[in-house]
Design a protein around this motif. Structure first.
Motif, PDB file in Angstrom:
ATOM      1  N   PRO A 160      89.174  32.409  22.851  1.00  0.00           N
ATOM      2  CA  PRO A 160      88.194  33.518  23.419  1.00  0.00           C
ATOM      3  C   PRO A 160      86.668  33.266  23.070  1.00  0.00           C
ATOM      4  CG  PRO A 160      90.004  34.453  21.959  1.00  0.00           C
ATOM      5  CD  PRO A 160      90.075  33.123  21.634  1.00  0.00           C
ATOM      6  N   GLU A 161      86.570  32.593  21.874  1.00  0.00           N
ATOM      7  CA  GLU A 161      85.040  32.355  21.532  1.00  0.00           C
ATOM      8  C   GLU A 161      84.359  31.558  22.571  1.00  0.00           C
ATOM      9  OE1 GLU A 161      84.456  31.091  17.734  1.00  0.00           O
ATOM     10  OE2 GLU A 161      85.581  32.767  16.931  1.00  0.00           O
ATOM     11  N   LYS A 162      85.153  30.745  23.388  1.00  0.00           N
ATOM     12  CA  LYS A 162      84.657  29.557  24.275  1.00  0.00           C
ATOM     13  C   LYS A 162      84.600  30.381  25.738  1.00  0.00           C
ATOM     14  CE  LYS A 162      85.460  25.475  21.966  1.00  0.00           C
ATOM     15  NZ  LYS A 162      86.074  24.101  22.261  1.00  0.00           N
ATOM     16  N   ASP A 163      84.787  31.602  25.840  1.00  0.00           N
ATOM     17  CA  ASP A 163      84.826  32.295  27.179  1.00  0.00           C
ATOM     18  C   ASP A 163      83.584  32.014  27.952  1.00  0.00           C
ATOM     19  OD1 ASP A 163      87.463  32.905  26.977  1.00  0.00           O
ATOM     20  OD2 ASP A 163      87.084  35.087  26.841  1.00  0.00           O
ATOM     21  N   LYS A 164      82.733  31.995  27.266  1.00  0.00           N
ATOM     22  CA  LYS A 164      81.079  31.942  28.026  1.00  0.00           C
ATOM     23  C   LYS A 164      81.069  30.678  28.587  1.00  0.00           C
ATOM     24  CE  LYS A 164      78.594  35.459  25.434  1.00  0.00           C
ATOM     25  NZ  LYS A 164      77.382  35.945  24.511  1.00  0.00           N
ATOM     26  N   THR A 165      81.572  29.624  27.976  1.00  0.00           N
ATOM     27  CA  THR A 165      81.364  28.200  28.182  1.00  0.00           C
ATOM     28  C   THR A 165      82.444  27.540  28.907  1.00  0.00           C
ATOM     29  OG1 THR A 165      81.675  27.261  26.184  1.00  0.00           O
ATOM     30  CG2 THR A 165      79.369  27.904  26.677  1.00  0.00           C
ATOM     31  N   MET A 166      83.570  28.173  28.863  1.00  0.00           N
ATOM     32  CA  MET A 166      84.722  27.910  29.402  1.00  0.00           C
ATOM     33  C   MET A 166      84.875  26.863  30.618  1.00  0.00           C
ATOM     34  SD  MET A 166      88.542  29.375  30.391  1.00  0.00           S
ATOM     35  CE  MET A 166      88.584  30.346  29.153  1.00  0.00           C
ATOM     36  N   VAL A 167      84.389  27.525  31.886  1.00  0.00           N
ATOM     37  CA  VAL A 167      84.264  26.888  32.968  1.00  0.00           C
ATOM     38  C   VAL A 167      83.402  25.686  32.972  1.00  0.00           C
ATOM     39  CG1 VAL A 167      83.979  27.318  35.492  1.00  0.00           C
ATOM     40  CG2 VAL A 167      84.924  29.156  34.001  1.00  0.00           C
ATOM     41  N   PHE A 207      85.226  18.323  31.639  1.00  0.00           N
ATOM     42  CA  PHE A 207      86.325  17.835  31.000  1.00  0.00           C
ATOM     43  C   PHE A 207      86.997  17.057  32.430  1.00  0.00           C
ATOM     44  CE2 PHE A 207      90.658  18.248  29.382  1.00  0.00           C
ATOM     45  CZ  PHE A 207      90.748  16.993  28.854  1.00  0.00           C
ATOM     46  N   LYS A 208      86.991  17.716  33.519  1.00  0.00           N
ATOM     47  CA  LYS A 208      87.662  17.047  34.446  1.00  0.00           C
ATOM     48  C   LYS A 208      86.716  16.166  35.153  1.00  0.00           C
ATOM     49  CE  LYS A 208      90.618  17.482  38.258  1.00  0.00           C
ATOM     50  NZ  LYS A 208      90.326  16.550  39.041  1.00  0.00           N
ATOM     51  N   ASP A 209      85.663  16.099  35.140  1.00  0.00           N
ATOM     52  CA  ASP A 209      84.902  14.911  35.560  1.00  0.00           C
ATOM     53  C   ASP A 209      85.074  13.593  34.803  1.00  0.00           C
ATOM     54  OD1 ASP A 209      83.492  16.455  37.844  1.00  0.00           O
ATOM     55  OD2 ASP A 209      81.711  16.885  36.845  1.00  0.00           O
ATOM     56  N   GLU A 220      98.887  17.626  37.008  1.00  0.00           N
ATOM     57  CA  GLU A 220     100.027  18.248  36.181  1.00  0.00           C
ATOM     58  C   GLU A 220      99.594  18.806  34.666  1.00  0.00           C
ATOM     59  OE1 GLU A 220     102.847  18.945  33.506  1.00  0.00           O
ATOM     60  OE2 GLU A 220     101.861  17.256  33.479  1.00  0.00           O
ATOM     61  N   ALA A 221      98.765  17.913  34.120  1.00  0.00           N
ATOM     62  CA  ALA A 221      98.301  18.251  32.824  1.00  0.00           C
ATOM     63  C   ALA A 221      97.286  19.615  32.941  1.00  0.00           C
ATOM     64  CB  ALA A 221      97.702  17.322  32.091  1.00  0.00           C
ATOM     65  N   PHE A 222      96.228  19.450  34.022  1.00  0.00           N
ATOM     66  CA  PHE A 222      95.399  20.564  34.214  1.00  0.00           C
ATOM     67  C   PHE A 222      96.066  21.840  34.588  1.00  0.00           C
ATOM     68  CE2 PHE A 222      91.669  17.962  33.502  1.00  0.00           C
ATOM     69  CZ  PHE A 222      90.585  18.935  33.268  1.00  0.00           C
ATOM     70  N   GLU A 223      96.924  21.777  35.562  1.00  0.00           N
ATOM     71  CA  GLU A 223      97.692  22.962  35.986  1.00  0.00           C
ATOM     72  C   GLU A 223      98.336  23.772  34.913  1.00  0.00           C
ATOM     73  OE1 GLU A 223     100.901  24.141  39.534  1.00  0.00           O
ATOM     74  OE2 GLU A 223     100.091  21.990  39.537  1.00  0.00           O
ATOM     75  N   HIS A 224      98.891  22.784  33.979  1.00  0.00           N
ATOM     76  CA  HIS A 224      99.685  23.420  32.740  1.00  0.00           C
ATOM     77  C   HIS A 224      99.034  24.132  31.767  1.00  0.00           C
ATOM     78  CE1 HIS A 224     102.738  23.404  29.597  1.00  0.00           C
ATOM     79  NE2 HIS A 224     101.763  22.981  28.699  1.00  0.00           N
ATOM     80  N   PHE A 225      97.738  23.460  31.469  1.00  0.00           N
ATOM     81  CA  PHE A 225      97.233  24.114  30.172  1.00  0.00           C
ATOM     82  C   PHE A 225      96.279  25.314  30.717  1.00  0.00           C
ATOM     83  CE2 PHE A 225      93.487  20.808  30.978  1.00  0.00           C
ATOM     84  CZ  PHE A 225      92.700  21.823  31.320  1.00  0.00           C
ATOM     85  N   ILE A 226      95.725  25.330  32.050  1.00  0.00           N
ATOM     86  CA  ILE A 226      94.789  26.405  32.671  1.00  0.00           C
ATOM     87  C   ILE A 226      95.681  27.504  32.821  1.00  0.00           C
ATOM     88  CG2 ILE A 226      94.921  25.927  35.218  1.00  0.00           C
ATOM     89  CD1 ILE A 226      92.012  25.831  35.013  1.00  0.00           C
ATOM     90  N   ASN A 227      96.921  27.368  32.829  1.00  0.00           N
ATOM     91  CA  ASN A 227      97.665  28.798  33.141  1.00  0.00           C
ATOM     92  C   ASN A 227      98.449  29.281  31.556  1.00  0.00           C
ATOM     93  OD1 ASN A 227      97.646  29.218  35.941  1.00  0.00           O
ATOM     94  ND2 ASN A 227      98.155  27.237  36.059  1.00  0.00           N
ATOM     95  N   GLN A 228      98.069  28.587  30.653  1.00  0.00           N
ATOM     96  CA  GLN A 228      98.466  28.927  29.428  1.00  0.00           C
ATOM     97  C   GLN A 228      98.159  30.507  28.969  1.00  0.00           C
ATOM     98  OE1 GLN A 228     100.650  26.950  26.784  1.00  0.00           O
ATOM     99  NE2 GLN A 228     101.089  26.308  28.928  1.00  0.00           N
ATOM    100  N   LYS A 278      92.981  35.145  32.503  1.00  0.00           N
ATOM    101  CA  LYS A 278      91.575  35.011  32.235  1.00  0.00           C
ATOM    102  C   LYS A 278      90.877  33.703  32.787  1.00  0.00           C
ATOM    103  CE  LYS A 278      88.378  36.659  29.431  1.00  0.00           C
ATOM    104  NZ  LYS A 278      88.009  38.162  29.931  1.00  0.00           N
ATOM    105  N   PRO A 279      91.502  32.513  32.757  1.00  0.00           N
ATOM    106  CA  PRO A 279      90.737  31.659  33.378  1.00  0.00           C
ATOM    107  C   PRO A 279      90.312  31.974  34.962  1.00  0.00           C
ATOM    108  CG  PRO A 279      92.676  30.535  32.293  1.00  0.00           C
ATOM    109  CD  PRO A 279      92.777  32.181  32.213  1.00  0.00           C
ATOM    110  N   ALA A 280      91.129  32.615  35.856  1.00  0.00           N
ATOM    111  CA  ALA A 280      90.936  32.975  37.078  1.00  0.00           C
ATOM    112  C   ALA A 280      89.589  34.004  37.064  1.00  0.00           C
ATOM    113  CB  ALA A 280      92.126  33.717  37.771  1.00  0.00           C
ATOM    114  N   GLU A 281      89.643  34.774  36.121  1.00  0.00           N
ATOM    115  CA  GLU A 281      88.404  35.812  36.144  1.00  0.00           C
ATOM    116  C   GLU A 281      87.162  35.021  35.771  1.00  0.00           C
ATOM    117  OE1 GLU A 281      86.838  38.932  32.790  1.00  0.00           O
ATOM    118  OE2 GLU A 281      88.946  38.556  33.084  1.00  0.00           O
ATOM    119  N   LEU A 282      87.311  34.139  34.731  1.00  0.00           N
ATOM    120  CA  LEU A 282      85.960  33.403  34.482  1.00  0.00           C
ATOM    121  C   LEU A 282      85.413  32.412  35.625  1.00  0.00           C
ATOM    122  CD1 LEU A 282      86.860  32.775  30.576  1.00  0.00           C
ATOM    123  CD2 LEU A 282      85.411  34.612  31.630  1.00  0.00           C
TER     124      LEU A 282
END
Length: 789
Positions: free
Chosen positions: A384-391, A397-399, A421-429, A433-437
């Protein structure tokens, strides 16, 4: 046929000799001779030369045909001329001495043409087999003595190899010269008898026979070659020409595979097995990979320079097996994460290149790559501490991973699919919250005042955001937050670019369909219609006879179903504003009968003209800030309680408003006493000494951070919408199928719904629909449902 030896160069002085002419066939010639021709005339001499054909005297029978001419008839001898009794012995002695002279590197006393002619004559008189056998015995004796010399003479390995090479080179050169003399034998007798070898092959067979017969010689040659190769592998300089010549000797003798190759490959396997185990412990992964690449390059060079080409596959396979295949897991566990973390493109390219050489190498690399992305991505999303910089971290990271797949992994489709597949897996863990951010990140980039990027850069950024958006399962959560932020941007005029807004909307529509963006498109339509309504309203004011103050009012008409739900708030407006609201309400309802208007003061903003000692300024402020500032037209000082009573603004909102006016950068009010927090007994005074170099000054309202309750309220609305969608899907399926088992219904629902949902939640909705008589359980089978028409 003779075997070609590529490493032996024919430098002998043998001339190319013609084969001796065969015995002439019987010949009958008729020649007319002019008797008047002078005896010494050239023509007569030319014709007379027919008397000696092929060096053999012929009898000329001249018959008188005419007075002036004579007819000559030339006939063969009726039988071959008889050879002397000792012809065979003398001729063979001559040839034998020539062969021995060649073998002993001595001058030959006979002309090569004479020797060649002698071979031809012996073959013509059916002595080919005697000639062939005699030559074979001569060569065998010479080869035998040469090979046996290596057993009796003691010498070190390197000298031994040099002398063996000299012996081999001499043998090849001698065989070339001998074959030149006995060429007629090779082209007649050998060709007519397929069971015997050519002179060249006979020489090879005899050399092979005695080389293999004396195993000590063979062993010393092979061990010497292995010694030289091992020295070269250790970095010493060796005589590659010597290696090449001796290995070609083994190849030409057809014992390369049996005598040398297997021992060489075994030595190679032992060397690299030991080296691989040692270096895996001593070196870091980048250095180890560089060493492996160097070794493979070196072995390829050996094949090019002196090894037989048939050895290449097994040799390289041995190196790859001992240095790579045996250490795949250790390499990946020890170094892959660091290489990916540090973006070591060169080392990753080398890793991919080397792993592509071994079985299952790329598969294991892909699995490790996938595991790294999931582990790294989860640390970004879960904390949660990385919420401000998550996106932004996810985009970076994706680049980085995309660049590695493109540059290092050769755009391999297996790695591209694994990355997705890996991105889809961890981003929905982390649910929702990721969708909101991501929605809030888009808001920050599309909001006015964002001058970080040009239009082209912003467009590229939106494309990257859409890639992340595709990985999200809860897209309706993104829609809810995006819709709320878009409404603020449109209503408060904080949108940086209408084109960018519509571009983002187009991308969402293309990705999720028209149903996903219908409400968002409705918001844009409302804004367009509001512009037309405001134009008409201003025309209405121009032709009206009402006495109004010079106030330019703009109203946005919002369709309630398209926009977020706003909490109604009643505030006390100045009479002039109330008058304008009433005029607009009467104007609008006269054109749209049956509609209801509800004012939303929380979304309003104004431009005020204010006079200070330094001169007149324009203040761009919110409606709440406007209501507070207008109070200071009555008096230069007011208490907090008075302002609260006069404006009727909600307590928390009023405190933030006063804080923005008296404690921010542009302080048009002075707070008494000074401080950051607004207290009940505070007083506020108009700051007539306010100075700012700008004429138009925007005073930002201090935004209250979105509380946990507000976030939960948004998520609750999303959950409620999901329930409606689940109910609609169940009814739609049952209406089509009429009767369906519980398991099949659950399966179809999971396939149709576009958001993550648990089977237990679906079961609750089914029970709810049964209670509301949309469907019923089958009387005979409680696990089956029937649709109620």
């Amino acid at each position: 046929m003779s075997r070609h030896v590529s490493n032996v160069e024919d430098r002998s002085p043998v001339k190319r000799l013609e084969e001796p002419q065969r015995s002439p066939k019987k010949l009958r010639l008729e020649i007319e001779i002019d008797e008047n021709m002078s005896d010494n005339s050239p023509e007569r001499n030319r014709r007379a030369n027919f008397s000696n054909v092929n060096g053999v005297n012929r009898n000329l029978n001249i018959h008188s045909v005419k007075p002036t001419t004579k007819k000559l008839i030339i006939k063969n001898f009726k039988s071959e001329p008889k050879l002397p009794d000792d012809y065979h012995e003398t001729t063979w002695e001559k040839l034998k001495s020539a062969v021995i002279a060649i073998q002993q590197s001595k001058p030959n006393e006979y002309l090569l043409e004479e020797l060649y002619q002698a071979v031809g004559n012996m073959c013509s008189h059916k002595m080919s087999h005697i000639l062939y056998n005699g030559l074979s015995h001569l060569i065998e004796a010479h080869v035998c003595s040469n090979i046996e010399r290596f057993i009796t003479e003691p010498m070190d390995r390197f000298l031994f190899l040099k002398k063996m090479n000299d012996t081999w080179q001499s043998h090849c050169n001698q065989m070339i010269m001998i074959r030149g003399i006995f060429l007629y034998l090779d082209r007649t007798y050998v060709l007519q008898n397929p069971n015997i070898s050519s002179i060249w092959d006979m020489g090879l067979d005899l050399f092979r026979k005695y080389f293999m017969l004396h195993t000590l010689v063979q062993t010393r040659v092979v061990e010497g070659l292995l010694m030289l190769i091992e020295k070269e592998r250790q970095g010493d300089k060796v005589d590659r020409t010597l290696l090449k010549s001796l290995l070609r000797m083994l190849t030409d003798l057809q014992i390369y595979n049996k005598a040398f190759e297997q021992k060489f490959l075994q030595a190679t396997e032992r060397l690299y097995a030991t080296e691989g185990q040692r270096l895996m412990q001593e070196l870091e992964v980048p250095e180890f990979l560089a060493h492996v690449d160097k070794r493979i390059h070196e072995e390829n060079e050996r094949v090019i320079h002196y090894l037989d080409c048939s050895t290449k596959y097994q040799l390289i396979h041995t190196v790859e097996k001992q240095l790579l295949s045996e250490h795949i897991n250790n390499i990946l566990q020890k170094g892959l994460d660091n290489l990916l973390e540090e973006n070591r493109l060169h080392d990753l390219s080398l890793l991919y290149q080397l792993f592509s050489r071994v079985k299952n190498g790329l598969h294991e690399l892909c699995l490790a790559f996938n595991a790294f992305i999931k582990k790294k991505g989860r640390t970004i999303v879960i904390d949660p501490e990385k919420d401000k910089t998550m996106v932004q971290e996810l985009l970076d990271f994706k680049d980085a991973m995309d660049n590695i797949v493109a540059c290092c992994f050769k755009k391999n489709e297996m790695f591209s699919n694994s990355l997705k597949e890996a991105f889809e897996h961890f981003i929905n863990q982390r649910t929702n919250k990721p969708a909101e951010l991501i929605a809030k990140f888009v808001d920050s980039k599309l909001r006015a005042g964002n001058k970080e990027a040009t239009e082209e850069e912003l467009e590229r950024l939106l494309d990257k955001i859409m890639v992340l958006f595709r990985f999200i399962h809860g897209k309706d959560v993104f829609e809810a937050f995006y819709k709320k932020d878009l409404a603020k941007r449109l209503l408060v005029g904080k949108s940086a670019s209408v084109d960018a807004e519509k571009s983002m909307l187009s991308k969402l529509k293309q990705e999720c369909g028209g149903g996903f963006t219908s409400k968002l498109e409705g918001m844009f339509k409302d804004m367009e219609l509001s512009k037309d309504i405001n134009v008409a309203f201003k025309q209405h004011l121009n032709i009206s006879t009402l006495d109004l103050i010079p106030l330019d009012m703009t109203v946005n008409i919002l369709t309630m179903g398209y926009w977020p739900t706003y909490t109604p708030m009643d505030v006390t407006l100045p009479p002039q504003m109330v008058k304008f609201q009433d005029i607009f309400k009467e104007f609008y309802l006269s054109k749209h009968n049956g509609r209801k208007l509800q004012w939303q003061p929380t979304l309003g903003h104004c431009v005020l003209k204010a006079r200070f000692k330094a001169g007149q300024k324009e203040l761009v402020v919110s409606l709440f800030q406007t209501l507070v500032i207008l109070l200071f037209n009555e008096s230069d000082e007011h208490s907090f309680e008075y302002i609260k009573a006069a404006t009727n603004i909600e307590d928390g909102e009023l405190r933030r408003t006063l804080q923005s006016l008296a404690c921010g950068k542009a302080r048009v009010l002075n707070k008494i006493p000074k401080g950051r927090e607004i207290e009940d007994n505070d007083k506020f005074k108009f700051n007539n000494d306010f100075v700012n170099k700008l004429f138009r000054i925007k005073i930002n309202q201090i935004q209250m951070k979105e509380t946990t309750e507000e976030q939960k309220a948004t998520e609750e609305r999303v959950f409620q919408d999901r329930q409606y969608q689940i109910d609609a899907a169940i009814v739609r399926i049952m209406k089509m199928r009429k009767t369906l088992s519980h398991n099949l219904l659950i399966s179809e629902l999971l396939a149709q719904l576009k958001f993550p949902v648990k089977p237990s939640d679906l079961k609750k909705r089914i029970e709810s629909l049964i209670d509301r008589d949309y469907m019923e359980r089958d009387k005979d089978n409680s696990n089956q449902y029937n649709y109620v028409a």
